[in-house]
Each structure stands twice: as C-alpha cells, then as structure tokens.
Design an enzyme around this catalytic site. Structure first.
Site, PDB file in Angstrom:
ATOM      1  N   ASP A 131       0.844  -1.204   0.000  1.00 58.35           N
ATOM      2  CA  ASP A 131       0.000   0.000   0.000  1.00 58.35           C
ATOM      3  C   ASP A 131       0.876   1.250   0.000  1.00 58.35           C
ATOM      4  OD1 ASP A 131       0.753  -0.755   2.666  1.00 58.35           O
ATOM      5  OD2 ASP A 131      -0.696   0.648   3.485  1.00 58.35           O
TER       6      ASP A 131
ATOM      7  N   GLU B  85       0.239  -1.135   5.953  1.00 50.44           N
ATOM      8  CA  GLU B  85       1.304  -0.555   6.776  1.00 50.44           C
ATOM      9  C   GLU B  85       1.088   0.927   7.007  1.00 50.44           C
ATOM     10  OE1 GLU B  85       5.041   0.957   8.285  1.00 50.44           O
ATOM     11  OE2 GLU B  85       4.065   1.624   6.462  1.00 50.44           O
TER      12      GLU B  85
HETATM   13 ZN   LIG Z   1       6.734   2.329   4.146  1.00 50.87          ZN
END
Ligand SMILES: [Zn+2]
Length: 375
Positions: free
Chosen positions: A68, A133
């Site tokens: 992501d 994340e």
């Molecule tokens: Zn990162």
C-alpha cells in the site's frame, strides 16, 4: 529474470492506496511461485496480507514489506502523474517509488538471482507482505505474526524494505526503533468568573508546575543504540474563548518516544506519580503504539553491514531514529530484524521518486545478504 526497473514501474502503476492492494500481491505471487514459493493469503477485515514461503527448513529468512501507499495529494501538483511510473533524469517518479515498491521489486529480483545461482540453498525464504502498513496497522503484519506464532513458525532473520537510507542507498540501516506511547490527559477544575477566582479552580494554573516538571524530567540516558527517551507535549487546549471565564477543564496530549532503558509501564507509573504529587484531579487515557526493539548484533546485522560494504563501499551507520515501523511486530517473536531500503528524502511527498541506479544497487545488496546467510 525480471528487470528491477520494469517491476517497480508495474507496481507503481497499480494504484494501491491503503488499504487497497490493487493486484500488487498477485503480481509478486506470479513471479515467485515458479521458483517454488507457496502462496498463503491471510486477509483480515479490509486488509490483504500474503505469506509466501519456499522451503520448510530452518533458518527462515523473511523479506517484509507493504504494497500500500499513502494518497498522492493533489495530482496536478505532481510533475508527472503519481500512478504512472515515469523516468526522468535518472530518477523514477511515482507514488510508492521509494516507500516501498522499489524495495519490493528489488527483493523479488534478488531472490530470483539468488535461487538461480543457489538452487539447493539451505533454510527457507519467505515474504510477509501487507496492504495496511500506512494505515491503522490493525489487520496487517501484526495479525500475520499472530498466525505464524500460533503454528510456531519462527522467522530467524527479517529484512524490512522501509526506505532507511538518507543520502545514498545503504548509508543507514535501522536496527531498531524507539517505542511510542501517547497520553491524553484531562485536568479538571471548576469553571467560574475571573473576578471571583476563590469560587473557581483554574486547571491551567494547577497543572502548570506539573507540566514544567514533566518537560524537565530526565527519563533515562538512552544507551549505545538509543538516544534518551523524549517527552513532548503535542496539543494543549483550554478555555471557553471568553476573556473573563476560568475554564473548567484543560486537555493535554503528549507522546513519549522511548528507548529500551524504560518500559511503557514504567513511564505510565512515573507520570501518574508526578500528577498525583501535584494533587491534580484528572483523567488520563493511554495509547500504546509499540514497544522499542533492537537487533544489536548477530548474523543479520553482520551480513547486512558486509553486503553494503561489498556492493557500495559504504561503511553503513546503524540507527534507531525515526518513526515506528512493522519491525515492532516482528522483532518481539525473537527474530533479528533490520530495515534497509532506498533514500527516504521524498517519501509521502509530492513527486516521490527513487534513483534508478539505487534500485540495481539495492537488488545487489539484498542478493548479497541472501548469499551470506543461506548459500
Ligand atoms: Zn513504508
């Protein structure tokens, strides 16, 4: 053999803003399965995660990262379209170029080359990839680690591809991170007229000496790997807006970035004792964002330092500075963890980019590390 630049571009062109993955994981799986990797999807809530492993023997080497990216911000402010990878002046532009699609591409190409050169390598290689994340980190790496722990699947060495470098690729490696603890404090007073203070209780006046003491407290001295623990007030709000009213409450938000010399529980105890000593009436809510972790020395740090020297000539610096990362979820299992990735100067910014030569260098460093640990 895949070309690292081609693969980085293909990943950037997939618009995977948190928690979207947009097909990035399938692309990695398609490249790794012909090498003998087995793909296991571990999706939780809206978050896609994948655990891709080759081999069943110890030691287990793991590449960890995220597909992501953060939003581009206003696309018209970019020199090139954020989700169309574009080469310009030796740089590759696009959201995720440095954080961290370039690293993921380098990991895959390094793995291909290593396995081709060492088809009978020892141990196992795995990928722990999440699409969460950059977001709330609830259903990402932490849940995958829980799953691995439940079945006693232990990572020995883990390279997280976060962009650790500052001026040149490989100049800084993160071998730990500070812990993070946030406090939301409400000091209670009694609202009243400023002209009649004996009928009110001013929470701002009451807390001022305590804040001064908190700001001046020596929490620890740090150690060889960590700077001293820091306390910072980030928000303070009180007052009704009127000049003649003593407020009834004061809100204060503060954060600790702490070393391995203290624990979150010790910090909570010390703050509570200090507030009690000042006889304040208060409520406090704590948010724990992660334990500090440290991989002081060992095979992984040695292999990483030597590989960087081999491939770049740089004597790398081991650092624990910076924000939190998913390493905090992996290290508590006993794994050695280091973070090594491209230069972080443009991450999360407009015109994020990575040096194209650095992608090749990073690939060589990753391959060299595999060679040292698993050949
Ligand atoms: Zn990162």
């Amino acid at each position: 053999m895949t070309d690292v630049l081609t693969l980085t571009k293909a990943l950037i062109n997939k618009k995977s803003v948190t928690p979207e993955d947009a097909g990035c994981m399938d692309l990695l799986a398609d490249l790794l399965t012909p090498l003998g990797f087995v793909v296991e999807h571990l999706d939780f809530g809206d978050t896609k995660n994948v655990w891709i492993r080759k081999g069943s023997q110890a030691p287990l080497f793991c590449f960890a990262g995220h597909t992501d990216v953060v939003p581009s911000g206003p696309a018209e402010k970019w020199q090139t379209p954020p989700f169309e990878a574009t080469e310009k002046d030796g740089m590759l532009f696009g959201r995720g170029a440095a954080d961290m699609k370039g690293s993921i591409a380098a990991m895959v190409v390094a793995t291909q080359r290593f396995i081709q050169a060492n088809p009978d390598h020892k141990g196992s290689i795995a990928y722990l990839i999440t699409s969460d994340e950059e977001g709330p980190f609830i259903n990402g790496t932490t849940k995958v680690i829980d799953t691995l722990e439940e079945r006693n699947e232990k990572i020995d060495w883990c390279i997280v591809g976060e962009p650790s470098s500052t001026a040149k690729v490989g100049d800084v490696v993160k071998n730990g991170r500070r812990g993070s603890l946030t406090g939301d404090l409400i000091i209670k007073g009694i609202q009243g007229h400023v002209a009649y203070p004996h009928l009110a209780r001013n929470p701002i006046h009451q807390v001022a000496p305590a804040l001064a003491e908190l700001a001046n407290t020596h929490w620890d001295s740090g150690n060889e790997f960590f700077p001293p623990t820091s306390f910072q007030i980030s928000n303070i709000n009180g007052g009704t807006g009127a000049g003649n009213v003593i407020p009834g409450e004061l809100h204060i938000c503060f954060n600790f970035r702490f070393s391995t010399e203290v624990t979150d529980q010790e910090l909570i105890k010390r703050v509570t004792e200090l507030l009690d000593k000042h006889q304040l009436e208060y409520d406090i809510k704590w948010t724990f964002n992660g334990q500090p972790f440290l991989t002081a020395a060992g095979d992984l740090v040695a292999a990483t330092v030597d590989a960087i020297k081999d491939c770049t000539g740089i004597d790398t610096e081991l650092s624990t500075a910076g924000g939190t990362s998913d390493g905090r979820f992996i290290a508590p299992t006993g794994a050695q963890v280091v973070e090594l990735g491209p230069v972080n100067a443009t991450i999360h910014k407009i015109d994020e980019c990575v040096n194209i030569n650095d992608l090749s260098t990073l690939t060589s460093v990753y391959q060299n590390i595999l060679q040292r640990l698993l050949a």
